[in-house]
Design a protein around this motif. Sequence first.
Motif, PDB file in Angstrom:
ATOM      1  N   ASN A 193     -30.806   2.545  -3.298  1.00  0.00           N
ATOM      2  CA  ASN A 193     -31.944   3.375  -2.911  1.00  0.00           C
ATOM      3  C   ASN A 193     -31.380   4.706  -2.431  1.00  0.00           C
ATOM      4  O   ASN A 193     -30.614   4.749  -1.462  1.00  0.00           O
ATOM      5  CB  ASN A 193     -32.745   2.712  -1.786  1.00  0.00           C
ATOM      6  CG  ASN A 193     -33.767   3.655  -1.185  1.00  0.00           C
ATOM      7  OD1 ASN A 193     -34.665   4.119  -1.860  1.00  0.00           O
ATOM      8  ND2 ASN A 193     -33.599   3.961   0.106  1.00  0.00           N
ATOM      9  N   LEU A 194     -31.725   5.791  -3.114  1.00  0.00           N
ATOM     10  CA  LEU A 194     -31.238   7.116  -2.731  1.00  0.00           C
ATOM     11  C   LEU A 194     -32.244   7.802  -1.823  1.00  0.00           C
ATOM     12  O   LEU A 194     -33.456   7.704  -2.047  1.00  0.00           O
ATOM     13  CB  LEU A 194     -30.989   7.985  -3.968  1.00  0.00           C
ATOM     14  CG  LEU A 194     -29.583   7.888  -4.582  1.00  0.00           C
ATOM     15  CD1 LEU A 194     -29.278   6.487  -5.056  1.00  0.00           C
ATOM     16  CD2 LEU A 194     -29.416   8.882  -5.725  1.00  0.00           C
ATOM     17  N   PHE A 195     -31.737   8.476  -0.807  1.00  0.00           N
ATOM     18  CA  PHE A 195     -32.647   9.201   0.085  1.00  0.00           C
ATOM     19  C   PHE A 195     -32.044  10.540   0.504  1.00  0.00           C
ATOM     20  O   PHE A 195     -30.833  10.715   0.590  1.00  0.00           O
ATOM     21  CB  PHE A 195     -33.005   8.357   1.312  1.00  0.00           C
ATOM     22  CG  PHE A 195     -31.865   8.068   2.259  1.00  0.00           C
ATOM     23  CD1 PHE A 195     -31.620   8.895   3.350  1.00  0.00           C
ATOM     24  CD2 PHE A 195     -31.060   6.952   2.078  1.00  0.00           C
ATOM     25  CE1 PHE A 195     -30.585   8.627   4.234  1.00  0.00           C
ATOM     26  CE2 PHE A 195     -30.019   6.666   2.959  1.00  0.00           C
ATOM     27  CZ  PHE A 195     -29.786   7.511   4.038  1.00  0.00           C
ATOM     28  N   ALA A 196     -32.935  11.491   0.731  1.00  0.00           N
ATOM     29  CA  ALA A 196     -32.556  12.836   1.171  1.00  0.00           C
ATOM     30  C   ALA A 196     -32.591  12.896   2.691  1.00  0.00           C
ATOM     31  O   ALA A 196     -33.400  12.222   3.326  1.00  0.00           O
ATOM     32  CB  ALA A 196     -33.515  13.862   0.579  1.00  0.00           C
ATOM     33  N   TYR A 197     -31.730  13.719   3.260  1.00  0.00           N
ATOM     34  CA  TYR A 197     -31.765  13.864   4.725  1.00  0.00           C
ATOM     35  C   TYR A 197     -31.492  15.293   5.183  1.00  0.00           C
ATOM     36  O   TYR A 197     -31.477  15.583   6.389  1.00  0.00           O
ATOM     37  CB  TYR A 197     -30.746  12.913   5.378  1.00  0.00           C
ATOM     38  CG  TYR A 197     -29.304  13.247   5.116  1.00  0.00           C
ATOM     39  CD1 TYR A 197     -28.617  14.181   5.899  1.00  0.00           C
ATOM     40  CD2 TYR A 197     -28.610  12.613   4.091  1.00  0.00           C
ATOM     41  CE1 TYR A 197     -27.287  14.480   5.660  1.00  0.00           C
ATOM     42  CE2 TYR A 197     -27.275  12.901   3.845  1.00  0.00           C
ATOM     43  CZ  TYR A 197     -26.613  13.840   4.633  1.00  0.00           C
ATOM     44  OH  TYR A 197     -25.296  14.140   4.398  1.00  0.00           O
ATOM     45  N   GLU A 198     -31.280  16.208   4.244  1.00  0.00           N
ATOM     46  CA  GLU A 198     -30.978  17.590   4.629  1.00  0.00           C
ATOM     47  C   GLU A 198     -32.156  18.209   5.373  1.00  0.00           C
ATOM     48  O   GLU A 198     -33.323  17.859   5.155  1.00  0.00           O
ATOM     49  CB  GLU A 198     -30.629  18.411   3.379  1.00  0.00           C
ATOM     50  CG  GLU A 198     -30.356  19.890   3.630  1.00  0.00           C
ATOM     51  CD  GLU A 198     -29.176  20.162   4.549  1.00  0.00           C
ATOM     52  OE1 GLU A 198     -29.331  19.915   5.768  1.00  0.00           O
ATOM     53  OE2 GLU A 198     -28.136  20.639   4.064  1.00  0.00           O
ATOM     54  N   ASN A 199     -31.844  19.151   6.252  1.00  0.00           N
ATOM     55  CA  ASN A 199     -32.856  19.894   6.992  1.00  0.00           C
ATOM     56  C   ASN A 199     -33.161  21.181   6.250  1.00  0.00           C
ATOM     57  O   ASN A 199     -32.326  22.077   6.189  1.00  0.00           O
ATOM     58  CB  ASN A 199     -32.339  20.202   8.409  1.00  0.00           C
ATOM     59  CG  ASN A 199     -33.265  21.141   9.159  1.00  0.00           C
ATOM     60  OD1 ASN A 199     -34.475  21.024   9.035  1.00  0.00           O
ATOM     61  ND2 ASN A 199     -32.700  22.050   9.935  1.00  0.00           N
ATOM     62  N   PHE A 200     -34.363  21.264   5.653  1.00  0.00           N
ATOM     63  CA  PHE A 200     -34.751  22.462   4.902  1.00  0.00           C
ATOM     64  C   PHE A 200     -35.704  23.354   5.701  1.00  0.00           C
ATOM     65  O   PHE A 200     -36.284  24.283   5.171  1.00  0.00           O
ATOM     66  CB  PHE A 200     -35.395  22.068   3.563  1.00  0.00           C
ATOM     67  CG  PHE A 200     -34.377  21.808   2.485  1.00  0.00           C
ATOM     68  CD1 PHE A 200     -34.019  22.801   1.598  1.00  0.00           C
ATOM     69  CD2 PHE A 200     -33.761  20.572   2.381  1.00  0.00           C
ATOM     70  CE1 PHE A 200     -33.073  22.569   0.599  1.00  0.00           C
ATOM     71  CE2 PHE A 200     -32.821  20.318   1.391  1.00  0.00           C
ATOM     72  CZ  PHE A 200     -32.469  21.324   0.494  1.00  0.00           C
ATOM     73  N   THR A 201     -35.856  23.044   6.987  1.00  0.00           N
ATOM     74  CA  THR A 201     -36.646  23.923   7.849  1.00  0.00           C
ATOM     75  C   THR A 201     -35.729  24.998   8.406  1.00  0.00           C
ATOM     76  O   THR A 201     -34.519  25.003   8.162  1.00  0.00           O
ATOM     77  CB  THR A 201     -37.291  23.126   8.990  1.00  0.00           C
ATOM     78  OG1 THR A 201     -36.249  22.497   9.762  1.00  0.00           O
ATOM     79  CG2 THR A 201     -38.225  22.049   8.449  1.00  0.00           C
ATOM     80  N   GLU A 202     -36.286  25.915   9.169  1.00  0.00           N
ATOM     81  CA  GLU A 202     -35.471  26.987   9.746  1.00  0.00           C
ATOM     82  C   GLU A 202     -34.479  26.416  10.756  1.00  0.00           C
ATOM     83  O   GLU A 202     -34.755  25.445  11.445  1.00  0.00           O
ATOM     84  CB  GLU A 202     -36.378  28.018  10.423  1.00  0.00           C
ATOM     85  CG  GLU A 202     -37.182  28.870   9.440  1.00  0.00           C
ATOM     86  CD  GLU A 202     -37.954  29.967  10.144  1.00  0.00           C
ATOM     87  OE1 GLU A 202     -37.632  30.270  11.306  1.00  0.00           O
ATOM     88  OE2 GLU A 202     -38.880  30.508   9.518  1.00  0.00           O
ATOM     89  N   GLY A 203     -33.353  27.050  10.850  1.00  0.00           N
ATOM     90  CA  GLY A 203     -32.353  26.620  11.817  1.00  0.00           C
ATOM     91  C   GLY A 203     -31.111  26.108  11.126  1.00  0.00           C
ATOM     92  O   GLY A 203     -31.186  25.348  10.175  1.00  0.00           O
ATOM     93  N   ASN A 204     -29.956  26.549  11.620  1.00  0.00           N
ATOM     94  CA  ASN A 204     -28.684  26.113  11.069  1.00  0.00           C
ATOM     95  C   ASN A 204     -27.803  25.705  12.243  1.00  0.00           C
ATOM     96  O   ASN A 204     -28.264  25.616  13.373  1.00  0.00           O
ATOM     97  CB  ASN A 204     -28.037  27.233  10.243  1.00  0.00           C
ATOM     98  CG  ASN A 204     -27.202  26.679   9.110  1.00  0.00           C
ATOM     99  OD1 ASN A 204     -26.589  25.631   9.229  1.00  0.00           O
ATOM    100  ND2 ASN A 204     -27.174  27.400   8.000  1.00  0.00           N
TER     101      ASN A 204
END
Length: 404
Positions: A191-202
């Motif tokens: 089962n593949l899942f995404a977890y990156e944060n694509f909202t503002e903020g680094n």
Amino acid sequence: MKQTFYILSILLLLNSCKAPKNKIEKINFKTEYKFSSEIENKISTDTVPWKYQISAAEYATKGDYKNALIHWDLAMRAGQKEYSKSQVDSINQTYLKINAVNYIIEQAKKNQVIIINEAHHNSHHRVFTKSLLQKLYDNGYTNLGLEALGNGEYLDSTLNNRKYPILTTGHYIKDPQFGNLVRDALEIGYNLFAYENFTEGNGKQREIEQAKNIQQVINSKPNEKFLIHCGFDHALEGTHQSWEKAMAGRLTEYTGINPLTINQVMYSEKSNYKFNHPLLKALDLKEPTIIIDKKKNPFKYERKDAWTDIAVFHPSTDYINNRPNWLFKNENKNVSITLNDIQLEFPVLVLAYKKGEDINLAVPIDIIEVLNKKENCNLGLKKGVYEIVITNRKESFKFEHKVK
């Protein structure tokens, strides 16, 4: 008369054994994969300080491992360092070399979460993670989190059902070797899942959001095991000098789980052997390797108060037909593609797609740029049926090719 009949029969039989020529079809085809000249032209006009980091990733995306390493070294201003002979002798007396895959699989049995990193210009790191997939799955790892997967509004919501990556699945996944990692994982049953944060903020906020996204998936499957493939420093535990804690450290904070963290980046090869880390040169490796001391403790990657549990050392790449030797391992065959029957202007891009996948959407299995008809065209392909696409942007052709 009988002799004539016999000769005719033999000729007919020989003729029937000849493989028919592939039907070459002219097609309308557009690709976002770049020619080397396009990458180089962009570099010549680009003024951003990180332009070589961008070009290194772009070369990786088009299957050009050599130039990806060269451009990364230009970005990082690689230099030469050496250990003395006595230092080299001491290292080889202190540490025992062990097959990295076997060691990681044994450690995986004691863990619930594994985090392994990559450099975004290095396709070999993706190939190594792919080589772990089946054995990890056999030991209970059924979930694969990829930083490179688009998330939020960029999420490829049909990926797990479609069973193959497309060009919008994720920016770095356009690299065929990353695409193959995804494709293999889906075929195995992950089962593949995404977890990156694509909202503002680094920085700090990004690490927090990544860890929280992974925590949410773990909480929904508390008895399952997880492999996380991330970039660079996100795999670090302990105190990070810029972010306080990286994603791996935050994940421990939020879940109480101590992950097995693996670093491929620090000691990976450079474009020229002389630029390699002196420890990598001292080890003289033949396979991906972990080193352990006499107490069987693995060599860690440590940077001040941050670390990963294990450092993986990869041997320097040898090249076959100007392509990396590891491309032709793990069931991949070295497949020579003849372009003599294709009437179009060179250079061309040659892209191999798995039969049944949409060539206008899918990430190709392999890709190579060929400058002229005299140049070798060799692809790394498993047994199966492929659609081979040849394009110079103005014109495009395709034909079917079976790998036995």
